[in-house]
Design a protein around this motif. Sequence first.
Motif, short mmCIF file in Angstrom:
data_model
loop_
_atom_site.label_atom_id
_atom_site.label_comp_id
_atom_site.label_asym_id
_atom_site.label_seq_id
_atom_site.Cartn_x
_atom_site.Cartn_y
_atom_site.Cartn_z
N LEU A 135 19.16 -45.93 105.10
CA LEU A 135 19.96 -44.96 105.83
C LEU A 135 19.94 -45.21 107.33
CD1 LEU A 135 19.07 -41.66 103.92
CD2 LEU A 135 21.19 -42.99 103.80
N MET A 136 18.87 -45.76 107.84
CA MET A 136 18.80 -46.04 109.28
C MET A 136 19.86 -47.06 109.69
SD MET A 136 16.63 -44.13 110.75
CE MET A 136 16.57 -45.00 112.30
N ALA A 137 20.15 -48.01 108.80
CA ALA A 137 21.17 -49.01 109.11
C ALA A 137 22.57 -48.43 109.05
CB ALA A 137 21.05 -50.19 108.13
N LEU A 138 22.73 -47.30 108.36
CA LEU A 138 24.03 -46.66 108.25
C LEU A 138 24.27 -45.60 109.31
CD1 LEU A 138 24.09 -46.11 104.37
CD2 LEU A 138 25.22 -47.94 105.65
N THR A 139 23.23 -45.24 110.03
CA THR A 139 23.35 -44.13 110.99
C THR A 139 24.33 -44.43 112.10
OG1 THR A 139 21.07 -43.43 110.54
CG2 THR A 139 22.08 -42.67 112.59
N PHE A 140 24.20 -45.60 112.72
CA PHE A 140 25.08 -45.91 113.86
C PHE A 140 26.56 -45.97 113.47
CE2 PHE A 140 27.31 -49.10 116.47
CZ PHE A 140 27.31 -48.41 117.69
#
Length: 411
Positions: A254-259
């Motif tokens: 999910l961190m990679a999808l946040t931006f």
Amino acid sequence: MQPRRPEGFDGLGYRGGGREEPGPGAKPYSSSSDLSHWVSSPPDIPGSRNLHWGERTPQYGAGPAGTPLGGVGLNDEPYPAGAGTSSEQLNRFAGFGIGLASLFTENVLAHPCIVLRRQCQVNYHARNYHLTPFTIVNIMYSINKTQGPRALWKGMGSTFIVQGITLGTEGIISEFTPLPRELSHKWSLRQIGGHLLLKSLTYVVAMPFYSASLVETVQSEIIRDNPGILDCVKEGIGRVIGMGVPHSKRLLPLMALTFPTVLHGVLHYIISSIIQKFVLLVLKKENSQSLPTESSNSVQSMLDAYFPELIASFAASLCADVMIYPLETVLHRLHIQGTRTIIDNTDLGYEVLPINTQYEGMRDCINTIKREEGMLGFYKGFGAVVVQYTLHVAVLQLTKIIYSMLLQNVA
């Protein structure tokens, strides 16, 4: 990112036909302060729509009760006894009907277009990009013929759930933090920054649930089981805690999808806000130049009170969707990767295809699409957008015609 309810429709009374009647000091529609401030819409989630203005579109101006538009009577004649009450009831009913028609169009009638649009966006196998409405309509017909109408309305319940989550999240965050949910006409850069931060936090909270909703929307009806109403919530929570439905190792954290998620949502919101305000100002200027005269009729006056916000929100949503469509394609591919999703073959209208992409992130996804599918690869399924907004225009025009006929019969 984008939910789908019409701007200016609050569920019980349309903005401009609201639950509160203007008092003697109410300002006419042509007042210079009508649009002096604006209120944000519910947070946008990709694929849904956005933004509301703080000022209601006034139906009546200053003047005696029951006298429309700043004391200028309809045909310069006062209402007969009881006409004001019946006209008021008709206005409320018509405002509710107009908003409901727009809500129905965006959330129900247009849902098959959203389904095909997203399936085309994530289908890197496709040779037919469906850039025009003619090919997309043909595929809709093929899927409906082979799988039934249900295949075109799959995932609709989850989209409503995501909208509810985003609305609740924005309200809760704004209540417990100093971040402003609304911007007044005396805004500052600090207020704008806080407002956009509130939007960004809302998108982050809603992100896992949007991923689950996206899977339900694009998953082929041929191979999937009947999903439960709350499966979207369950799978979203499972995505956060790392439990639930098994995923492949290609699943992006999910961190990679946040931006990309926040970038898409904020850009969509900003573009929608600017376009909507501009269109409303233009319509306001036109209305101020055509103030009611002796020859003006009540039908046109009342239509001018209801439709500016709908037209402005329609134009804003359309422009935002078109301008950030490539980013939405990238975002959907990143969200769907590693979820073991099987989609319909959008080249044939039957058979199914697996999603086996291996993008490392947003930049790699952009470079891969550009290299393997060309620049038009970012616009796969764009014909569905054309069909979606064509339907919206048709419904709005039909609603306007029906409303005109009702007012003429009453008059």
